[in-house]
Motif scaffolding. Structure first.
Motif, PDB file in Angstrom:
ATOM      1  N   TYR A  45     -17.415 -14.848 -14.041  1.00  6.67           N
ATOM      2  CA  TYR A  45     -17.469 -15.710 -13.615  1.00  6.67           C
ATOM      3  C   TYR A  45     -19.159 -15.320 -12.632  1.00  6.67           C
ATOM      4  CZ  TYR A  45     -13.150 -16.887 -12.876  1.00  6.67           C
ATOM      5  OH  TYR A  45     -12.089 -17.457 -13.353  1.00  6.67           O
ATOM      6  N   TYR A  76     -15.300 -16.945 -17.538  1.00 12.02           N
ATOM      7  CA  TYR A  76     -13.809 -17.913 -17.337  1.00 12.02           C
ATOM      8  C   TYR A  76     -12.573 -17.728 -17.314  1.00 12.02           C
ATOM      9  CZ  TYR A  76     -13.232 -22.060 -19.809  1.00 12.02           C
ATOM     10  OH  TYR A  76     -13.118 -22.865 -21.204  1.00 12.02           O
ATOM     11  N   PHE A  83     -13.233 -23.560 -13.139  1.00  8.53           N
ATOM     12  CA  PHE A  83     -13.581 -23.024 -12.901  1.00  8.53           C
ATOM     13  C   PHE A  83     -14.699 -24.033 -12.910  1.00  8.53           C
ATOM     14  CE2 PHE A  83     -17.813 -22.101 -16.243  1.00  8.53           C
ATOM     15  CZ  PHE A  83     -18.223 -20.956 -15.349  1.00  8.53           C
ATOM     16  N   CYS A 179     -21.376 -19.591 -10.643  1.00 12.12           N
ATOM     17  CA  CYS A 179     -20.371 -19.655 -11.773  1.00 12.12           C
ATOM     18  C   CYS A 179     -18.670 -19.429 -10.264  1.00 12.12           C
ATOM     19  CB  CYS A 179     -20.251 -18.918 -12.597  1.00 12.12           C
ATOM     20  SG  CYS A 179     -21.536 -19.446 -14.147  1.00 12.12           S
ATOM     21  N   ALA A 181     -14.335 -19.725  -9.215  1.00  8.27           N
ATOM     22  CA  ALA A 181     -12.758 -20.308  -9.609  1.00  8.27           C
ATOM     23  C   ALA A 181     -13.421 -21.142  -7.971  1.00  8.27           C
ATOM     24  CB  ALA A 181     -12.642 -19.580 -10.349  1.00  8.27           C
TER      25      ALA A 181
END
Length: 184
Positions: A45, A76, A83, A179, A181
């Motif tokens: 990430y 990821y 993601f 980026c 999650a």
């Protein structure tokens, strides 16, 4: 004489098949491919610039990249949730590709497919994608979805940079990529 010619032909075909099999298996058995370099050198990430203009890129995969593109990669792990990559839509052209942990392309697109001013790419396993389809969320209203069967992988974003005068635009593009999650 015919037997000798037949044996030689069989040997050549066999050697060609063995060589072809080895060439096709190399990416699978390689220990220094792009995924392994990202896995060992980059936290999940965390977007990392791979192009030559980036300062001190230690990844060997970055040495063979096209100098006309800014390249950013992000690892990821879908065990943490869906993601999501958010990127600004700046520059004349950009593309995005999703790779699994064997370095195979799962999804690829460019800036012509997004409906908004930014890219929102969501990478999900089949069950995660099904859950998102059954209970749509406002956060994913403009998202482009990519389905994968592998829970680990990486995303590569590329932006066209015609010359070095575009470096401020390239830096803005790379610095604004997010980026994350998102657990379901």
């Amino acid at each position: 004489m015919a037997r000798m010619l037949y044996a030689t032909l069989i040997a050549l075909v066999g050697a060609a098949l063995v060589h072809l099999a080895i060439v096709l298996m190399l990416p699978h058995f390689s220990t220094n491919d792009a995924w392994r370099q990202l896995e060992n050198g980059v936290e999940p990430y965390v977007p990392v610039r791979l192009d030559r203009a980036a300062n001190g890129s230690k990844l060997a995969a970055a040495q063979s990249l096209d100098p006309m593109f800014v390249v950013v990669a992000c690892r990821y792990d879908l065990d943490d949730g869906v993601f999501v990559v958010n990127a600004p839509n700046i520059g004349d052209f950009w593309s995005v590709a999703v790779f699994d942990d064997f370095g195979r392309v799962i999804f690829s697109a460019n800036n012509r497919i997004v409906v908004s001013d930014t890219l929102q790419l969501a990478v999900a396993l089949p069950l995660q994608l099904r859950a998102l389809q059954q209970t749509p969320r406002e956060a994913y209203a403009d998202a482009v979805f990519a389905q994968t069967r592998s829970s680990r992988g990486f995303v590569v974003l590329r932006m066209f940079r015609p010359d070095s005068s575009w470096e401020p635009v390239a830096r803005e593009f790379a610095d604004n990529i997010e980026c994350s999650a998102n657990p379901l």
